[in-house]
Design an enzyme around this catalytic site. Structure first.
Site, PDB file in Angstrom:
ATOM      1  N   GLU A   1       5.905  -6.841 -13.949  1.00  0.00           N
ATOM      2  CA  GLU A   1       5.643  -5.415 -14.139  1.00  0.00           C
ATOM      3  C   GLU A   1       6.181  -4.873 -15.468  1.00  0.00           C
ATOM      4  O   GLU A   1       7.035  -3.976 -15.489  1.00  0.00           O
ATOM      5  CB  GLU A   1       6.252  -4.613 -12.989  1.00  0.00           C
ATOM      6  CG  GLU A   1       5.756  -5.011 -11.623  1.00  0.00           C
ATOM      7  CD  GLU A   1       6.167  -4.014 -10.527  1.00  0.00           C
ATOM      8  OE1 GLU A   1       6.931  -3.091 -10.821  1.00  0.00           O
ATOM      9  OE2 GLU A   1       5.678  -4.154  -9.395  1.00  0.00           O
TER      10      GLU A   1
ATOM     11  N   GLU B   1       3.204  -9.270  -5.010  1.00  0.00           N
ATOM     12  CA  GLU B   1       4.030  -8.361  -4.209  1.00  0.00           C
ATOM     13  C   GLU B   1       3.127  -7.401  -3.477  1.00  0.00           C
ATOM     14  O   GLU B   1       2.155  -6.888  -4.048  1.00  0.00           O
ATOM     15  CB  GLU B   1       4.981  -7.501  -5.069  1.00  0.00           C
ATOM     16  CG  GLU B   1       6.171  -8.206  -5.622  1.00  0.00           C
ATOM     17  CD  GLU B   1       7.084  -7.279  -6.457  1.00  0.00           C
ATOM     18  OE1 GLU B   1       7.187  -6.071  -6.151  1.00  0.00           O
ATOM     19  OE2 GLU B   1       7.671  -7.784  -7.416  1.00  0.00           O
TER      20      GLU B   1
HETATM   21  C1  BGP Z   1       8.379  -3.561  -7.593  1.00  0.00           C
HETATM   22  C2  BGP Z   1       9.412  -4.465  -8.225  1.00  0.00           C
HETATM   23  C3  BGP Z   1      10.395  -5.042  -7.267  1.00  0.00           C
HETATM   24  C4  BGP Z   1      10.746  -4.184  -6.062  1.00  0.00           C
HETATM   25  C5  BGP Z   1       9.557  -3.408  -5.512  1.00  0.00           C
HETATM   26  C6  BGP Z   1       9.900  -2.343  -4.515  1.00  0.00           C
HETATM   27  O1  BGP Z   1       7.983  -2.605  -8.517  1.00  0.00           O
HETATM   28  O2  BGP Z   1       8.824  -5.528  -8.916  1.00  0.00           O
HETATM   29  O3  BGP Z   1      11.504  -5.454  -8.006  1.00  0.00           O
HETATM   30  O4  BGP Z   1      11.898  -3.501  -6.232  1.00  0.00           O
HETATM   31  O5  BGP Z   1       8.810  -2.803  -6.524  1.00  0.00           O
HETATM   32  O6  BGP Z   1      10.245  -1.148  -5.148  1.00  0.00           O
HETATM   33  P1  BGP Z   1      11.598  -0.392  -4.891  1.00  0.00           P
HETATM   34  O7  BGP Z   1      12.638  -1.431  -4.856  1.00  0.00           O
HETATM   35  O8  BGP Z   1      11.785   0.534  -6.037  1.00  0.00           O
HETATM   36  O9  BGP Z   1      11.423   0.334  -3.594  1.00  0.00           O
END
Ligand code: BGP
Length: 458
Positions: A165, A363
């Protein structure tokens, strides 16, 4: 039944900073998260910083069986740049090098394909001090770090990612004051974005030169941009949102070029980065072999209702307003819309506009607060998460059926992990973490995931 190919990758993702722990100087140099937490601990939910994690560094040998118990045939994590190179460059930390070697070997021994990412928001502090991604020198430091990783682990790691990302460290770090270095500097943001694309291409180049027989890609968080209506002004707003949010990294990574409309807008705003023809050629000639897509939410936009403030620092929102679609389904804990069809639209976009490049979901998941309230007989009954996965997988399967070249589905995440500013507020894991005792317990979704993988569908 919703069915996937026999060799489909089912697994999960995490990142070094979010799961490893072990932040003592002997283990790891500082990265920007360590530095920021020292400076402003109150910006992190509950005052919990990056040194408080699921201690994967210590427990990976006993955690890997949990990957198996939840049916996973593949797993993504990242290498911490500042663990391997405490100063970001120079001397390798041998202890760190041995740790990653053993981790990847242990995964292989257990029949789990490692997907290894090189950068997940975690710039070494020593390199941030010289400007981080604003500094062209750091691109070379990254290329050297990447080369070291390929040389150390290329025999057992056959799937690499250059970045996770990248738009996040651009926007959050340099536009919105949401991640360190907390700058609001559009010119720097564009320079950082360009240097990141160049760093990706440089790593791809090195990887291909080494000829190790694997593949290298990039993980992008694609947020399809939907217009409020078919009114031309709304449609234009969505096209521009798409340029900034998605095409800014998708095009250089997959096509080796920038969309001329994006360049026009950047010129219009007087934000062109410093670049050389040689570096542009590096981007043009070194494209990724495959793509990882993180999908959580779409972006909905409409034409702006007011003139932008001429004194305000530039944001892509100069060209559009965000739009709340009536009746949208929300994840209230994270404040993100849930729109499973978005995954299908991504699949078709990749098929039709990006040469049907091989790709996978890297993800997808749902962070929920206070999951303890769903515990029955000791186990968290996270049916909402199972439903979330099913809805997304149904649309993904439709995209594949229509010819999109998707090879896997990784959820976020394996064991509940530290979530940046939200720390442990929202839990995403297939496996529950008791932060106090470090005990792990498989959630209902973890068992469901095992069945999903075993049956290649549901
Ligand atoms: C994505 C990232 C992850 C993870 C996920 C969930 O953007 O790649 O690292 O953290 O989001 O988001 P958050 O942890 O902010 O709830």
């Amino acid at each position: 039944m919703v069915k996937f190919a026999d060799n489909f990758y089912f697994g999960s993702a995490t990142s070094a900073t979010q799961c490893e722990g072990a932040h003592t100087p002997a283990d790891k140099g500082k990265d920007i998260w360590d530095v920021w937490f020292e400076q402003e601990p109150d910006r992190f939910h509950g005052g919990i910083g990056p040194d408080t994690t699921s201690t994967f560094y210590e427990h990976y040998k006993t955690d890997i069986p949990l990957l198996k118990a939840t049916g996973q045939n593949s797993f993504r994590t990242s290498i911490s740049w500042s663990r391997l190179f405490p100063e970001g460059r120079g001397k390798v930390n041998e202890k760190a090098a041995a740790y990653y070697r053993d981790l990847f070997e242990e995964l292989r021994k257990n029949g789990i394909e490692p997907f290894v990412n090189l950068f997940h928001f975690d710039m070494p502090a020593a390199l941030q001090e010289i400007g981080g991604w604003e500094n062209r020198q750091v691109v070379d430091d990254y290329a050297n770090y990447a080369k070291t990783c390929f040389e150390l682990y290329g025999d057992i790691v056959k799937r690499w990612f250059t970045f996770n990302e990248p738009i996040v460290h651009v926007e959050c770090g340099y536009l919105t004051n949401y991640h360190y270095p907390c700058k609001v500097d559009p010119k720097a943001a564009v320079q950082v974005a360009y240097h990141t694309a160049l760093a990706c291409a440089s790593a791809v180049k090195t990887y291909h030169e080494l000829n190790q027989g694997g593949k290298i890609g990039i993980v992008l968080n694609l947020t399809p941009a939907y217009p409020r209506s078919s009114n031309p002004a709304d449609v234009k707003a969505a096209e521009i949102a798409e340029l900034f949010a998605n095409k800014s990294f998708l095009d250089p990574a997959v096509k080796g070029e920038y969309d001329p409309r994006l360049i026009e807008l950047i010129k219009e705003q007087n934000l062109m980065p410093e670049y050389t023809q040689e570096d542009l050629a590096t981007i043009r000639e070194n494209r990724v072999d495959f793509l990882g897509v993180n999908y959580y939410q779409p972006v909905r936009v409409c034409a702006r209702a007011s003139m932008p403030n001429p004194e305000a620092p530039f944001m892509p929102e100069y060209y559009f307003d965000h739009y709340e679609m009536p009746g949208r389904k929300m994840n209230p804990y994270r404040g993100w819309e849930i729109y499973p069809k978005g995954i299908y639209d991504i699949a078709i976009n990749i098929r039709d506009n990006y040469g049907n490049i091989e790709w996978m979901i890297t993800e997808n998941g749902m962070g929920v607060e206070n999951e303890d309230r769903f515990r029955e007989n000791g186990q968290i009954q996270d049916d909402y998460r199972i439903e979330f996965f099913k809805d997304h997988l149904t649309w993904l399967a439709k995209g594949i059926e229509e010819g999109s070249n998707c090879i896997g589905y990784h959820v976020w995440t394996f064991i509940d992990c530290w979530s940046w500013l939200n720390a442990y507020k929202n839990r995403y894991g297939l496996v529950e973490l008791d932060l106090k005792t470090q005990e792990r317990r498989i959630k209902k979704s973890g068992l469901w995931f095992k069945e999903l993988a075993e049956n290649h569908g549901f």
